[in-house]
Design a protein around this motif. Structure first.
Motif, short mmCIF file in Angstrom:
data_model
loop_
_atom_site.label_atom_id
_atom_site.label_comp_id
_atom_site.label_asym_id
_atom_site.label_seq_id
_atom_site.Cartn_x
_atom_site.Cartn_y
_atom_site.Cartn_z
N PRO A 10 33.03 7.77 28.52
CA PRO A 10 31.72 8.42 28.65
C PRO A 10 31.31 8.72 30.08
N ALA A 11 31.57 7.82 31.02
CA ALA A 11 31.17 8.05 32.40
C ALA A 11 31.85 9.28 32.99
N GLU A 12 33.07 9.51 32.56
CA GLU A 12 33.82 10.68 33.02
C GLU A 12 33.42 11.93 32.24
N PRO A 17 31.11 18.80 30.37
CA PRO A 17 30.49 20.02 29.84
C PRO A 17 29.70 20.80 30.88
N ILE A 18 29.15 20.12 31.85
CA ILE A 18 28.41 20.82 32.90
C ILE A 18 29.38 21.60 33.79
N VAL A 19 30.47 20.96 34.18
CA VAL A 19 31.46 21.63 35.03
C VAL A 19 32.06 22.83 34.31
N LEU A 37 32.55 17.93 22.51
CA LEU A 37 31.79 16.82 23.10
C LEU A 37 30.39 16.68 22.51
N ALA A 38 29.90 17.69 21.84
CA ALA A 38 28.57 17.61 21.21
C ALA A 38 28.53 16.58 20.09
N GLY A 39 29.68 16.13 19.63
CA GLY A 39 29.73 15.09 18.61
C GLY A 39 30.06 13.71 19.16
N HIS A 40 30.04 13.56 20.46
CA HIS A 40 30.40 12.29 21.10
C HIS A 40 29.35 11.22 20.79
N VAL A 45 26.51 12.31 26.93
CA VAL A 45 27.60 13.27 26.78
C VAL A 45 27.19 14.34 25.78
N ARG A 46 26.64 13.93 24.64
CA ARG A 46 26.18 14.90 23.62
C ARG A 46 25.17 15.87 24.21
N GLY A 47 24.18 15.32 24.91
CA GLY A 47 23.14 16.16 25.47
C GLY A 47 23.69 17.16 26.47
N ASN A 48 24.57 16.71 27.35
CA ASN A 48 25.15 17.63 28.33
C ASN A 48 26.03 18.68 27.67
N ALA A 49 26.69 18.32 26.59
CA ALA A 49 27.52 19.29 25.88
C ALA A 49 26.66 20.39 25.26
#
Length: 116
Positions: A10-12, A17-19, A37-40, A45-49
């Motif tokens: 998760p930290a990675e 998704p932002i990059v 990643l939206a299903g993480h 991670v989900r939010g950024n995806a």
């Protein structure tokens, strides 16, 4: 990016998704990464995806609606407030750049769409 997704840390993954959405080599590839990643399990991670999907709408003015719209709508209903906030931003982007009216956001119907 693919290696980071495969590792699943998760930290990675938080930044992936932002990059990929701010400097994408191609829409389809970046969209697929964000959708995966939206299903993480991690809400960050989900939010950024989901937010990344909004970035892609702005960059490409095109997304695969049948795949993307349900993911943003699910984000708007996510139990985590961080995911809902990122989905809200993505919903604004797809409304403005693509003209999509998402479930629960019918008040946006008839609003102007960004000129190409």
């Amino acid at each position: 990016m693919e290696a980071a997704v495969a590792r699943g840390a998760p930290a990675e993954l938080l930044h992936v998704p932002i990059v990929v959405s701010l400097d994408p080599p191609g829409r389809v590839w970046a969209e697929q990464i964000c959708l995966r990643l939206a299903g993480h399990p991690s809400p960050d991670v989900r939010g950024n995806a989901v937010l990344g999907l909004g970035h892609l709408a702005r960059t490409f003015r095109s997304l695969h609606r049948r795949r993307v719209q349900p993911v943003i709508e699910a984000g708007l209903e996510d139990p985590d407030p961080r995911v809902r906030a990122q989905a809200d931003a993505a919903a604004d982007d797809v409304a403005w750049y693509l003209g999509w009216v998402l479930a629960g956001r019918e008040h946006n119907r008839g609003r102007p769409v960004c000129p190409r």
